[in-house]
Design an enzyme around this catalytic site. Structure first.
Site, PDB file in Angstrom:
ATOM      1  N   ASP A 192       0.705  -1.308  -0.047  1.00 33.89           N
ATOM      2  CA  ASP A 192      -0.043  -0.146  -0.043  1.00 33.89           C
ATOM      3  C   ASP A 192       0.788   1.444   0.067  1.00 33.89           C
ATOM      4  O   ASP A 192       1.852   1.326   0.747  1.00 33.89           O
ATOM      5  CB  ASP A 192      -0.979  -0.030   1.368  1.00 33.89           C
ATOM      6  CG  ASP A 192      -1.854   1.038   1.322  1.00 33.89           C
ATOM      7  OD1 ASP A 192      -2.855   0.950   0.641  1.00 33.89           O
ATOM      8  OD2 ASP A 192      -1.532   2.158   1.799  1.00 33.89           O
ATOM      9  N   GLU A 230      -4.822   2.496  -4.219  1.00 32.44           N
ATOM     10  CA  GLU A 230      -3.361   2.504  -3.955  1.00 32.44           C
ATOM     11  C   GLU A 230      -2.672   1.100  -3.503  1.00 32.44           C
ATOM     12  O   GLU A 230      -1.519   0.936  -3.091  1.00 32.44           O
ATOM     13  CB  GLU A 230      -2.871   3.507  -3.221  1.00 32.44           C
ATOM     14  CG  GLU A 230      -2.934   3.498  -1.629  1.00 32.44           C
ATOM     15  CD  GLU A 230      -4.553   4.123  -1.407  1.00 32.44           C
ATOM     16  OE1 GLU A 230      -4.815   4.447  -0.268  1.00 32.44           O
ATOM     17  OE2 GLU A 230      -5.534   4.236  -2.469  1.00 32.44           O
ATOM     18  N   ASN A 279      -2.865  12.621  -2.949  1.00 32.18           N
ATOM     19  CA  ASN A 279      -3.821  13.402  -4.136  1.00 32.18           C
ATOM     20  C   ASN A 279      -4.238  14.747  -3.710  1.00 32.18           C
ATOM     21  O   ASN A 279      -4.401  15.679  -4.343  1.00 32.18           O
ATOM     22  CB  ASN A 279      -5.027  12.172  -4.179  1.00 32.18           C
ATOM     23  CG  ASN A 279      -4.974  11.037  -5.068  1.00 32.18           C
ATOM     24  OD1 ASN A 279      -3.865  11.388  -6.073  1.00 32.18           O
ATOM     25  ND2 ASN A 279      -5.317  10.144  -5.070  1.00 32.18           N
TER      26      ASN A 279
END
Length: 302
Positions: A176, A219, A184
């Site tokens: 991850d 992700e 983001n």
């Protein structure tokens, strides 16, 4: 096209071969059904022109065998028969023939059937190509180009069964990207997509060709490591984490100032024979342990 002609009558076989070659096709010939089947398996012709009555496997049996064998490619089958009754025609078509020609063989009629056969086999070849393309697309993550969860479930099931049968080890690593939501938020989703592509490339570049790299979602990525003991898999995963660090992608929302990866790993062995879902759960739990321990690290399932 490759055309296989099967007929135990030498005269009819000669006429058929001449008609096939005059039409510009490659011709294979067989004098009985068993020889025809062997040639079919070896050369996979696009068209089979077969007599109904012949020694060994007859025309109907040959049709059925061809239809049961076909996968992506389609074989156009023309049945040669001196029996022209409606019941005979229906029996041939039900056995898998596409068309029939009555004897004595008219070269013009056979030429016409071959023109139709070219169109039909070309259409089937196009359809097979598009099916393969769609199958790949259905199993590929469009953003990263990695395999997706559908492909993962197929591959992992096969690997688990094989490993059970042969007593082999394998390992799974759930990965991850750390603090990706804040990445983001800070840099925007377009940059986030570029970062995920870069991470995917780093994962691919750090693993063997036999390993599987999948986008698990968002992700998250999953690595499937066949025939890898926990010790060897751990060493590989440390290289994977280093490869992501070496990307040196700036991340103001991470304490390190750069994009980092956390991972959790589980392993299958004779002494630890959990099913695929249990192993995924163990890898996921180990990933959460890595996050709780400060991120940017690998944790092993307990």
């Amino acid at each position: 096209m490759k055309v296989l002609v099967a007929d135990d009558d030498p005269g009819s076989l000669l006429v058929a071969r001449a008609a096939v070659e005059r039409a510009g096709h490659d011709c294979l010939t067989a004098e009985d059904g068993d020889q025809a089947w062997a040639l079919y398996l070896e050369y996979q012709p696009e068209v089979v022109v077969t007599d109904w009555m012949m020694p060994g496997m007859d025309g109907l049996a040959l049709c059925r065998a061809i239809r049961s064998r076909e996968e992506d490619l389609y074989t156009y089958v023309v049945l040669l028969t001196s029996q022209g009754s409606r019941d005979d025609v229906l029996a041939g078509l039900e056995a898998g023939a596409d068309d029939y020609v009555t004897k004595p063989l008219d070269p013009f009629v056979l030429h016409a059937r071959l023109l139709v056969a070219r169109r039909i086999t070309s259409l089937h070849a196009d359809l097979a190509h598009y099916r393969r393309v769609l199958s790949r697309q259905a199993r590929t993550d469009p953003l990263t180009g990695l395999h997706n969860r559908l492909k993962l479930s197929e591959d992992l099931e096969q690997l688990h069964l094989r490993s059970q049968r042969y007593g082999e080890q394998f390992s799974l690593a759930m990965c991850d990207v750390d603090n990706f939501k804040s990445y983001n938020d800070i840099y925007g989703h377009q940059e986030g997509d570029l970062a995920l592509r870069a991470v995917a490339a780093a994962l691919l570049g750090s693993t063997r060709k036999s390993d599987g790299v999948y986008r698990f979602g968002g992700e998250e990525f999953l690595l499937v490591l066949p025939q890898q003991s926990p010790v060897r898999a751990k060493a590989l995963m440390e290289r994977v984490l280093d490869a992501v660090r070496d990307l040196a992608i700036a991340h103001a929302g991470d304490p390190s100032g750069q994009l980092r990866l956390s991972a959790g790993m589980s392993s299958f062995s004779v002494d630890h024979p959990g099913d695929a879902n249990a192993l995924l759960g163990e890898a996921d739990a180990a990933l959460y342990a890595a996050k709780a321990a400060g991120r940017n690290r690998l944790e092993l399932a307990g």
